[in-house]
Design an enzyme around this catalytic site. Sequence first.
Site, PDB file in Angstrom:
ATOM      1  N   ARG A  94      39.269  45.960  54.056  1.00  0.00           N
ATOM      2  CA  ARG A  94      40.563  45.764  54.720  1.00  0.00           C
ATOM      3  C   ARG A  94      40.882  46.997  55.551  1.00  0.00           C
ATOM      4  NH1 ARG A  94      45.067  44.862  50.467  1.00  0.00           N
ATOM      5  NH2 ARG A  94      43.723  43.034  50.109  1.00  0.00           N
ATOM      6  N   HIS A 139      40.884  48.612  49.096  1.00  0.00           N
ATOM      7  CA  HIS A 139      40.114  47.731  49.977  1.00  0.00           C
ATOM      8  C   HIS A 139      39.622  48.470  51.219  1.00  0.00           C
ATOM      9  CE1 HIS A 139      40.507  43.602  48.366  1.00  0.00           C
ATOM     10  NE2 HIS A 139      41.648  44.031  47.847  1.00  0.00           N
ATOM     11  N   ASP A 146      38.382  40.622  46.761  1.00  0.00           N
ATOM     12  CA  ASP A 146      39.264  39.649  46.121  1.00  0.00           C
ATOM     13  C   ASP A 146      38.551  38.305  46.150  1.00  0.00           C
ATOM     14  OD1 ASP A 146      41.261  41.563  45.861  1.00  0.00           O
ATOM     15  OD2 ASP A 146      42.285  40.971  47.698  1.00  0.00           O
ATOM     16  N   GLU A 204      45.777  42.050  38.745  1.00  0.00           N
ATOM     17  CA  GLU A 204      45.321  40.964  39.615  1.00  0.00           C
ATOM     18  C   GLU A 204      43.983  40.429  39.117  1.00  0.00           C
ATOM     19  OE1 GLU A 204      47.306  42.841  43.716  1.00  0.00           O
ATOM     20  OE2 GLU A 204      45.121  42.730  43.503  1.00  0.00           O
ATOM     21  N   HIS A 207      40.840  40.748  41.706  1.00  0.00           N
ATOM     22  CA  HIS A 207      40.582  42.026  42.381  1.00  0.00           C
ATOM     23  C   HIS A 207      39.574  42.873  41.604  1.00  0.00           C
ATOM     24  CE1 HIS A 207      42.285  45.669  44.632  1.00  0.00           C
ATOM     25  NE2 HIS A 207      41.567  46.230  43.670  1.00  0.00           N
TER      26      HIS A 207
END
Length: 225
Positions: A94, A139, A146, A204, A207
Site C-alpha cells: 500500500r 502495508h 490482507d 484483524e 491481516h
Amino acid sequence: MRKFLLAVIIFLMAGSAFGADPYDNSDFVLLSEAVPDAILEIRYYSTYNFVGDRINGYETPVAMLTKEAAKALKDVSDELITKGYRLKIYDAYRPQRAVTHFAQWAENVEDTRMKQYFYPNLDKSVLFDQGYIDYKSGHSRGSTVDLTLFDMNTEKEADMGGTFDYFGEESHPDYKNITEEQYSNRMILREAMTKHGFRPLATEWWHFTLNDEPYPDTYFDFPVK
C-alpha cells in the site's frame, strides 16, 4: 582529506539508516505472477471500501509484495490448495500516499458515506484513538497482505464471521461470538500463514506480515500498477 572522507562515510551510514529508496520497486513482484492461484479483489482500486472512493496510488487493480513475502505466500497457497482452498487478496503493498488519503478522510468527520458498511457501531471521531486509522501502515513496507479463503467446493468465499475492513471487535481473530465453522475458517487461514512465516494482527483476522520482512524501516510510495 581524512576529515572529508570521514564526513562522507558518516553521511552514507546515516542515509542507510533510513532504509531503501521509497520509490524503488525493483524488489517487488505482482502476485498474479508470483502466486497465480490467488484471486484478486483489490478493494482500494474500487469505491467499495470504508472511504467510498478509489484510493490514491491504486492505478490498476493489481497486488504487489516484496519478493520474499510473495515467495512465502506462494507456499501458503500451495498448501491450502491441497485442502480445497484458494487465497483471495484484498490488499498487499500500500503506497504511503494511500495511507495519507485514509488519514485525511478520517480527519473529515462529516464524511460518513460508508459508515453503515464498515463502522456502524463507531463514531468516526474515534478511529485514530482506537487504532483503526494511522499515519503509517505496515502495508507500505511491502510485506503485509490482507486476504481470506475461497472455498473451491462451494465456489464462494469461506465464511469468516465478519467482513474485510470492518472496524470493530468482531474482526479480532479470537472473537468467539461466531459459529464454530466461522471460527474454524479463521484458524485455517491463520495456521497456514503462521506456518509459512507470517505473523497475525490481534485486531484483524485478514491481516498478516512476513516475520522477516526485508524493509522494516522503509515506507514505500510508488504507485500500485
